[in-house]
Write a protein that holds these residues in place. Structure first.
Motif, PDB file in Angstrom:
ATOM      1  N   ILE A   1      10.461  -0.464  -2.103  1.00 25.02           N
ATOM      2  CA  ILE A   1       9.087   0.016  -1.911  1.00 25.02           C
ATOM      3  C   ILE A   1       8.182  -0.616  -2.953  1.00 25.02           C
ATOM      4  O   ILE A   1       8.586  -0.815  -4.102  1.00 25.02           O
ATOM      5  CB  ILE A   1       9.008   1.560  -1.967  1.00 25.02           C
ATOM      6  N   CYS A   2       6.953  -0.950  -2.538  1.00 23.06           N
ATOM      7  CA  CYS A   2       5.955  -1.485  -3.467  1.00 23.06           C
ATOM      8  C   CYS A   2       4.802  -0.489  -3.558  1.00 23.06           C
ATOM      9  O   CYS A   2       4.214  -0.134  -2.530  1.00 23.06           O
ATOM     10  CB  CYS A   2       5.343  -2.781  -2.936  1.00 23.06           C
ATOM     11  N   CYS A   3       4.489  -0.021  -4.749  1.00 26.04           N
ATOM     12  CA  CYS A   3       3.327   0.852  -4.957  1.00 26.04           C
ATOM     13  C   CYS A   3       3.089   0.995  -6.455  1.00 26.04           C
ATOM     14  O   CYS A   3       3.822   0.413  -7.255  1.00 26.04           O
ATOM     15  CB  CYS A   3       3.514   2.219  -4.296  1.00 26.04           C
TER      16      CYS A   3
ATOM     17  N   GLY B   1       3.608  -1.748 -10.012  1.00 27.93           N
ATOM     18  CA  GLY B   1       2.624  -2.458 -10.835  1.00 27.93           C
ATOM     19  C   GLY B   1       1.249  -1.867 -10.670  1.00 27.93           C
ATOM     20  O   GLY B   1       1.097  -0.753 -10.150  1.00 27.93           O
ATOM     21  N   ALA B   2       0.236  -2.620 -11.093  1.00 25.95           N
ATOM     22  CA  ALA B   2      -1.186  -2.286 -10.984  1.00 25.95           C
ATOM     23  C   ALA B   2      -1.660  -1.236 -11.974  1.00 25.95           C
ATOM     24  O   ALA B   2      -2.824  -0.882 -11.978  1.00 25.95           O
ATOM     25  CB  ALA B   2      -1.580  -1.891  -9.549  1.00 25.95           C
ATOM     26  N   GLU B   3      -0.773  -0.720 -12.819  1.00 25.42           N
ATOM     27  CA  GLU B   3      -1.205   0.178 -13.899  1.00 25.42           C
ATOM     28  C   GLU B   3      -0.143   0.161 -14.995  1.00 25.42           C
ATOM     29  O   GLU B   3       1.036  -0.108 -14.717  1.00 25.42           O
ATOM     30  CB  GLU B   3      -1.415   1.613 -13.377  1.00 25.42           C
TER      31      GLU B   3
ATOM     32  N   GLY C   1      -3.589  -5.979  -4.067  1.00 25.96           N
ATOM     33  CA  GLY C   1      -2.199  -5.526  -4.056  1.00 25.96           C
ATOM     34  C   GLY C   1      -1.524  -5.611  -2.693  1.00 25.96           C
ATOM     35  O   GLY C   1      -0.429  -6.165  -2.566  1.00 25.96           O
ATOM     36  N   GLY C   2      -2.169  -5.084  -1.678  1.00 24.38           N
ATOM     37  CA  GLY C   2      -1.557  -4.986  -0.357  1.00 24.38           C
ATOM     38  C   GLY C   2      -1.216  -6.338   0.247  1.00 24.38           C
ATOM     39  O   GLY C   2      -0.052  -6.650   0.509  1.00 24.38           O
TER      40      GLY C   2
ATOM     41  N   ILE D   1       5.998  -5.143 -12.368  1.00 21.15           N
ATOM     42  CA  ILE D   1       5.382  -6.435 -12.043  1.00 21.15           C
ATOM     43  C   ILE D   1       3.954  -6.424 -12.571  1.00 21.15           C
ATOM     44  O   ILE D   1       3.373  -5.361 -12.824  1.00 21.15           O
ATOM     45  CB  ILE D   1       5.401  -6.744 -10.529  1.00 21.15           C
ATOM     46  N   TYR D   2       3.379  -7.605 -12.740  1.00 18.08           N
ATOM     47  CA  TYR D   2       2.063  -7.686 -13.368  1.00 18.08           C
ATOM     48  C   TYR D   2       1.178  -8.712 -12.685  1.00 18.08           C
ATOM     49  O   TYR D   2       1.646  -9.778 -12.271  1.00 18.08           O
ATOM     50  CB  TYR D   2       2.234  -8.067 -14.852  1.00 18.08           C
TER      51      TYR D   2
END
Ligand SMILES: [Zn+2]
Length: 436
Positions: A181-183, A213-215, A143-144, A236-237
């Protein structure tokens, strides 16, 4: 680099060109890439793939699937199709059990990854001049660095915060003039709670977009976030096995996620029979990488439940959309014969006033009978209110859950901040049924 894409109205970054390819041209490109990826996977890792079998995109359906265990069984480097001398980066998934899955990138793979993340940010309305706080975890997690490279390629200003240290995240959000922000969505909720305690009002900040994203998360959760903050919350995916974030993204229409299908070919299958399903029908998403060099993956079963949207998107992109992923077949649990997804419970809770979207489902077994307890945080106002308000809320939630699932669940209202917060993916279900 031309200047006009920097115009937020109508302009787009040249790298987003493939988003708008004519469909016939896109299919031709995909077939050519598919043939070469199958040849590559066949000659390098020998998994029974017959390259001559692929004459049309539909022939993909004849090829064997790849599942998570194939990646585990070949730990760490077994599926690499490039020599180590060409591999410039490794990442790994955080395996909850046993060894992680190791994924590899050549220089070219990193460039593709940056470009699809750039296209993600563009689709979410970001451009050069945006200040992006990247709170996805840096490190082995994809992710990062995935978001970081994409944001830099876009020409935005990146603040590499990584996850955690919430007070500091809020200070930076406020003081650095952050616009996006992205998280994970659950971590953003945590940031919101903490900001409220610190007296920071999100409506007064320049923040205008969240790239979440991420969940899996629900539409109800999105509405809650957007109402409370006035930002646009985009879904996002992506997944490490395929590339990391950057497989698909919503656009300004927020009506399904465009798959960057010049690089990742989507199919939907029936998870039971494994037969391909027609456009529009819900099933398990299967992805094939079309350009990955270091680790080409053919027909990866993602366990994510989605569908390919039949209609073209109003934004004008020709790459197809998948329905937002609200559930994973992995997350499903069975209680007293009923299939339950955490997202169903989340939707029921968010429809009830007075609750916060922080919840956890605890499964236990008492005298051979499965029990489900839904722990829900209530808002500070409700909590400080009279017992009667709490009782009313309790009854409402119990009713909502029972209505939805057809089984009784015990509901426990807990004080704000009782449920453990996660800086990455939220743990929604605690299954203690097999502990004894
Ligand atoms: Zn669109």
């Amino acid at each position: 680099m031309s200047a006009q894409w920097n115009d937020p109205i109508g302009g787009f970054h040249p790298v987003s060109g493939p988003d708008y390819l004519r469909v016939e041209q896109l299919r031709k490109l995909q077939l050519g890439r598919l043939q070469s990826v199958v040849r590559r996977a066949y000659s390098n890792v020998e998994r029974g793939l017959k390259p001559q079998a692929v004459r049309a995109l539909d022939d993909l359906g004849q090829l064997p699937f790849t599942v998570k265990n194939d990646l585990r069984d070949t730990y760490p480097y077994g599926l690499f199709a490039s020599p180590m001398s060409e591999i410039v980066r490794l990442h790994a998934s955080s395996g909850t059990t046993g060894k992680p899955i190791v994924v590899a990138y050549t220089r070219e793979d990193i460039d593709v990854w940056s470009s699809v993340m750039l296209r993600t940010f563009t689709a979410c309305g970001l451009h050069q001049g945006d200040i992006i706080q990247n709170a996805y975890g840096y490190g082995l997690f994809t992710g990062g660095l995935g978001a970081h490279y994409g944001a830099e390629a876009l020409g935005a200003t990146v603040i590499p915060m990584s996850g955690g240290n919430t007070d500091r995240q809020i200070m930076v959000l406020k003081d650095f003039g952050v616009t996006a922000i992205c998280c994970t969505p659950s971590y953003f909720l945590h940031i919101l709670d903490r900001a409220a305690e610190m007296g920071v009002n999100f409506r007064e900040l320049p923040l205008r977009a969240g790239i979440f994203g991420a969940e899996p998360w629900t539409e109800q959760m999105r509405r809650r976030i957007e109402t409370e903050t006035r930002i646009k919350a985009y879904d996002i995916y992506g997944l490490s096995e395929i590339i990391g974030p950057g497989v698909a993204s919503e656009c300004e229409c927020q009506a399904g996620l465009h798959v960057f299908e010049d690089h990742f070919y989507p199919e939907i299958i029936d998870p039971e029979t494994r037969a391909p399903l027609p456009i529009g029908v819900e099933g398990e998403l299967v992805l094939t990488t079309l350009s990955k060099k270091a680790m080409p993956i053919v027909r990866y079963r993602t366990r994510d439940i989605s569908a390919i949207e039949p209609e073209p998107c109003e934004c004008g992109r020709t790459i197809r959309r998948i329905k937002r992923i609200g559930r994973r077949s992995d997350d499903m649990f069975i209680i007293r014969g009923v299939n339950v997804f955490p997202s169903q419970i989340e939707a029921a809770l968010l429809a009830v006033e007075g609750t916060l979207p922080h919840y956890q489902i605890v499964l236990t077994r008492e005298r051979d009978l499965d029990q489900m307890e839904v722990q829900v945080e209530v808002t500070p106002e409700v909590f400080s209110d009279k017992i009667r308000a709490l009782e009313g809320l309790h009854a409402k939630i119990s009713h909502a859950v029972e209505n939805l699932l057809g089984i009784r669940a015990s509901v426990r209202l807990v004080e704000p901040h009782t449920i453990q917060r996660s800086e990455g993916k939220a743990q929604r279900v605690i299954d203690r049924r097999n502990l004894k």
